[in-house]
Design a protein around this motif. Structure first.
Motif, PDB file in Angstrom:
ATOM      1  N   ARG A  25       0.837  -1.193   0.000  1.00  0.00           N
ATOM      2  CA  ARG A  25       0.000   0.000   0.000  1.00  0.00           C
ATOM      3  C   ARG A  25       0.877   1.250   0.000  1.00  0.00           C
ATOM      4  NH1 ARG A  25      -3.140  -0.698   5.311  1.00  0.00           N
ATOM      5  NH2 ARG A  25      -3.978   1.346   4.710  1.00  0.00           N
ATOM      6  N   HIS A  26       0.375   2.301  -0.656  1.00  0.00           N
ATOM      7  CA  HIS A  26       1.182   3.525  -0.737  1.00  0.00           C
ATOM      8  C   HIS A  26       0.324   4.775  -0.532  1.00  0.00           C
ATOM      9  CE1 HIS A  26      -0.442   3.793  -4.835  1.00  0.00           C
ATOM     10  NE2 HIS A  26      -0.031   2.547  -5.011  1.00  0.00           N
ATOM     11  N   GLU A  27      -0.596   4.705   0.418  1.00  0.00           N
ATOM     12  CA  GLU A  27      -1.356   5.894   0.755  1.00  0.00           C
ATOM     13  C   GLU A  27      -0.418   6.975   1.284  1.00  0.00           C
ATOM     14  OE1 GLU A  27      -2.179   2.898   1.617  1.00  0.00           O
ATOM     15  OE2 GLU A  27      -4.323   2.494   1.316  1.00  0.00           O
ATOM     16  N   ARG A  28      -0.886   8.215   1.230  1.00  0.00           N
ATOM     17  CA  ARG A  28      -0.071   9.348   1.649  1.00  0.00           C
ATOM     18  C   ARG A  28       0.417   9.192   3.092  1.00  0.00           C
ATOM     19  NH1 ARG A  28       0.883  14.420  -0.119  1.00  0.00           N
ATOM     20  NH2 ARG A  28       1.493  15.961   1.461  1.00  0.00           N
ATOM     21  N   ALA A  29      -0.444   8.701   3.997  1.00  0.00           N
ATOM     22  CA  ALA A  29      -0.062   8.556   5.399  1.00  0.00           C
ATOM     23  C   ALA A  29       1.078   7.553   5.559  1.00  0.00           C
ATOM     24  CB  ALA A  29      -1.272   8.122   6.224  1.00  0.00           C
ATOM     25  N   ILE A  30       1.055   6.485   4.759  1.00  0.00           N
ATOM     26  CA  ILE A  30       2.127   5.487   4.838  1.00  0.00           C
ATOM     27  C   ILE A  30       3.439   6.086   4.362  1.00  0.00           C
ATOM     28  CG2 ILE A  30       2.961   3.302   3.884  1.00  0.00           C
ATOM     29  CD1 ILE A  30       0.073   2.331   3.866  1.00  0.00           C
ATOM     30  N   VAL A  31       3.413   6.812   3.248  1.00  0.00           N
ATOM     31  CA  VAL A  31       4.635   7.441   2.729  1.00  0.00           C
ATOM     32  C   VAL A  31       5.161   8.469   3.737  1.00  0.00           C
ATOM     33  CG1 VAL A  31       5.609   8.850   0.883  1.00  0.00           C
ATOM     34  CG2 VAL A  31       3.960   7.048   0.339  1.00  0.00           C
ATOM     35  N   ASP A  32       4.257   9.268   4.317  1.00  0.00           N
ATOM     36  CA  ASP A  32       4.689  10.242   5.326  1.00  0.00           C
ATOM     37  C   ASP A  32       5.365   9.542   6.507  1.00  0.00           C
ATOM     38  OD1 ASP A  32       3.724  12.328   3.844  1.00  0.00           O
ATOM     39  OD2 ASP A  32       1.829  12.513   4.969  1.00  0.00           O
ATOM     40  N   GLY A  33       4.801   8.429   6.928  1.00  0.00           N
ATOM     41  CA  GLY A  33       5.392   7.691   8.048  1.00  0.00           C
ATOM     42  C   GLY A  33       6.772   7.157   7.714  1.00  0.00           C
ATOM     43  N   LEU A  34       6.939   6.643   6.509  1.00  0.00           N
ATOM     44  CA  LEU A  34       8.254   6.132   6.093  1.00  0.00           C
ATOM     45  C   LEU A  34       9.287   7.253   6.031  1.00  0.00           C
ATOM     46  CD1 LEU A  34       7.197   3.626   3.279  1.00  0.00           C
ATOM     47  CD2 LEU A  34       8.169   3.065   5.516  1.00  0.00           C
ATOM     48  N   LEU A  35       8.903   8.399   5.521  1.00  0.00           N
ATOM     49  CA  LEU A  35       9.833   9.523   5.435  1.00  0.00           C
ATOM     50  C   LEU A  35      10.217  10.022   6.829  1.00  0.00           C
ATOM     51  CD1 LEU A  35       8.310  11.515   2.426  1.00  0.00           C
ATOM     52  CD2 LEU A  35      10.315  10.016   2.424  1.00  0.00           C
ATOM     53  N   ALA A  36       9.252  10.031   7.757  1.00  0.00           N
ATOM     54  CA  ALA A  36       9.560  10.444   9.132  1.00  0.00           C
ATOM     55  C   ALA A  36      10.512   9.452   9.791  1.00  0.00           C
ATOM     56  CB  ALA A  36       8.266  10.558   9.939  1.00  0.00           C
ATOM     57  N   GLU A  37      10.287   8.156   9.568  1.00  0.00           N
ATOM     58  CA  GLU A  37      11.189   7.133  10.107  1.00  0.00           C
ATOM     59  C   GLU A  37      12.594   7.305   9.540  1.00  0.00           C
ATOM     60  OE1 GLU A  37      10.958   4.672  12.262  1.00  0.00           O
ATOM     61  OE2 GLU A  37       8.838   4.817  12.785  1.00  0.00           O
ATOM     62  N   ALA A  38      12.680   7.596   8.255  1.00  0.00           N
ATOM     63  CA  ALA A  38      13.989   7.785   7.633  1.00  0.00           C
ATOM     64  C   ALA A  38      14.711   8.989   8.226  1.00  0.00           C
ATOM     65  CB  ALA A  38      13.827   7.963   6.122  1.00  0.00           C
ATOM     66  N   ARG A  39      13.966  10.089   8.463  1.00  0.00           N
ATOM     67  CA  ARG A  39      14.579  11.280   9.062  1.00  0.00           C
ATOM     68  C   ARG A  39      15.066  10.986  10.483  1.00  0.00           C
ATOM     69  NH1 ARG A  39      10.823  14.342   8.027  1.00  0.00           N
ATOM     70  NH2 ARG A  39       9.668  14.252   9.982  1.00  0.00           N
ATOM     71  N   ASP A  40      14.248  10.280  11.276  1.00  0.00           N
ATOM     72  CA  ASP A  40      14.663   9.934  12.639  1.00  0.00           C
ATOM     73  C   ASP A  40      15.916   9.057  12.620  1.00  0.00           C
ATOM     74  OD1 ASP A  40      12.532  11.356  13.610  1.00  0.00           O
ATOM     75  OD2 ASP A  40      11.259   9.596  13.982  1.00  0.00           O
ATOM     76  N   HIS A  41      15.949   8.100  11.706  1.00  0.00           N
ATOM     77  CA  HIS A  41      17.111   7.212  11.610  1.00  0.00           C
ATOM     78  C   HIS A  41      18.361   8.008  11.230  1.00  0.00           C
ATOM     79  CE1 HIS A  41      19.545   3.665  10.673  1.00  0.00           C
ATOM     80  NE2 HIS A  41      19.840   4.232   9.512  1.00  0.00           N
ATOM     81  N   ALA A  42      18.223   8.927  10.284  1.00  0.00           N
ATOM     82  CA  ALA A  42      19.369   9.713   9.839  1.00  0.00           C
ATOM     83  C   ALA A  42      19.893  10.607  10.956  1.00  0.00           C
ATOM     84  CB  ALA A  42      18.982  10.546   8.619  1.00  0.00           C
ATOM     85  N   GLU A  43      18.969  11.196  11.719  1.00  0.00           N
ATOM     86  CA  GLU A  43      19.394  12.044  12.837  1.00  0.00           C
ATOM     87  C   GLU A  43      20.097  11.212  13.911  1.00  0.00           C
ATOM     88  OE1 GLU A  43      15.783  13.954  13.979  1.00  0.00           O
ATOM     89  OE2 GLU A  43      15.875  15.455  12.365  1.00  0.00           O
ATOM     90  N   ARG A  44      19.582  10.022  14.140  1.00  0.00           N
ATOM     91  CA  ARG A  44      20.223   9.127  15.113  1.00  0.00           C
ATOM     92  C   ARG A  44      21.626   8.749  14.648  1.00  0.00           C
ATOM     93  NH1 ARG A  44      19.993   7.054  20.352  1.00  0.00           N
ATOM     94  NH2 ARG A  44      21.436   5.318  20.354  1.00  0.00           N
ATOM     95  N   ARG A  45      21.773   8.453  13.366  1.00  0.00           N
ATOM     96  CA  ARG A  45      23.085   8.111  12.834  1.00  0.00           C
ATOM     97  C   ARG A  45      24.060   9.275  12.960  1.00  0.00           C
ATOM     98  NH1 ARG A  45      24.216   4.574   8.797  1.00  0.00           N
ATOM     99  NH2 ARG A  45      26.226   5.662   8.883  1.00  0.00           N
ATOM    100  N   ALA A  46      23.590  10.497  12.748  1.00  0.00           N
ATOM    101  CA  ALA A  46      24.460  11.665  12.881  1.00  0.00           C
ATOM    102  C   ALA A  46      24.945  11.803  14.322  1.00  0.00           C
ATOM    103  CB  ALA A  46      23.724  12.924  12.428  1.00  0.00           C
TER     104      ALA A  46
END
Length: 337
Positions: A272-293
């Motif tokens: 599934r690729h509803e807008r809410a799912i894509v938004d959630g994936l992008l937020a997870e990616a941002r959190d992961h990137a900040e954690r890695r930094a």
């Protein structure tokens, strides 16, 4: 990290493992003991905090205050493992053994225990408690004729108190300065300090890539050096996988990941690729990137501590006996054992 090298601590007989609570120091101590127990060597893994952590990690019955064979160590290249023994040290049993070895009290010592003298002594004078605990540790490293028939160990690994208390715990001579200026306990503490301050001892610190544990590790190293206790290595535990490239991490932090590309990838995967799912994936990616930094910045601080460092992965399945052997192999591969 994968290239095998010669062990970094060939002279060390006593490996003290400390760290801030929650960093996994007990796991690291157990893995180090397994890594050192190779080529037929005998290794003693000790604990002093009364939590029976060794028994839980190795899924055995609670340990008595006596040395017990625990398991075989990590096999060497020729296939020959050593043996890991375990010891749960408590102050009461340590004092009874001390009285038996040095004063031949035997039953009289056990009578003192029944009258509560031991509990009184270790409560009213906390420094005595640490002398008794470290005294048993010293005896395990420096076996002598008084302890007939005891196993002679090639190395002793201590799952020690946390970083905030490690100097007080090991610096027993100083802790007793205002309590016992002369006498057998003072003499024993002074003798123990010759081992604890020698090249045959190393105090290893365990941390994770977070601000408070790394700062506590730095402070701990400074405190150990201030009282001339030998600093060993730093084990960075619970390292997360590093699967994303630097450019992808930068895009995730800045919020510039292509939404259409993410949607297309979800479509190809049949998800599934509803807008809410894509938004959630992008937020997870941002959190992961900040954690890695954050982790990268803390890794730089650890590197600047000026001591050998080792890294152990976060194991998604948790830590069981098989995982301990995996971590032991990693420590040996990196040269810690």
């Amino acid at each position: 990290m994968s290239e095998k090298r010669t062990g970094d601590w060939p002279q060390v007989r006593l490996h003290v493992v400390t760290g801030k609570g929650g960093t996994g120091k007990s796991t690291v101590a157990a893995a180090l003991a397994l890594a050192l127990a190779t080529r037929g060597k005998n290794v003693l893994l000790c604990e002093v905090e009364g939590r029976q952590g060794i028994a839980r990690m190795f899924d055995v019955d609670p340990l008595p205050p006596e040395e017990r064979r625990l398991t075989t160590g990590l096999p060497a290249e020729d296939g020959t493992p050593g043996v890991v023994h375990a010891l749960h040290i408590d102050p009461e049993s340590a004092l009874l053994e001390y009285l038996s070895l040095y004063y031949k009290l035997g039953r009289a010592g056990r009578a003192l225990d029944r009258f509560g003298v031991i509990e009184f002594a270790t409560t009213i004078a906390p420094g005595v408690r640490d002398v008794l605990l470290t005294g048993k540790l010293f005896e395990a490293v420096e076996r002598n004729s008084r302890n007939k028939g005891a196993i002679h160990y090639d190395a002793v690994v201590l799952d020690a108190p946390p970083t905030g208390r490690i100097v007080q715990f090991l610096n027993v001579s100083n802790e007793l300065a205002g309590l016992a200026k002369v006498g057998p306990i003072k003499a024993q503490s002074d003798t123990m300090m010759t081992l604890f301050r020698s090249p045959r001892t190393a105090v290893h610190l365990v941390t994770v890539l977070e601000e408070m544990p790394v700062q506590e590790t730095s402070d701990g190293i400074a405190e150990l050096r201030a009282v001339h206790l030998p600093v060993g290595g730093v084990v960075v535990n619970l390292i997360r996988p590093q699967d994303l490239a630097a450019d992808d991490l930068a895009d995730a932090r800045s919020g510039s990941i292509d939404r259409d590309r993410v949607t297309a990838d979800l479509t190809v995967a049949g998800m599934r690729h509803e807008r809410a799912i894509v938004d959630g994936l992008l937020a997870e990616a941002r959190d992961h990137a900040e954690r890695r930094a954050l982790e990268d910045s803390q890794r730089t601080l650890v590197a600047d501590l000026g001591v050998p460092t080792y890294e152990l992965p976060r194991l998604p399945q948790g830590v069981d006996l098989g995982a301990l052997y995996e971590l032991a192999a990693s420590l040996r591969e990196q040269g810690m054992a």
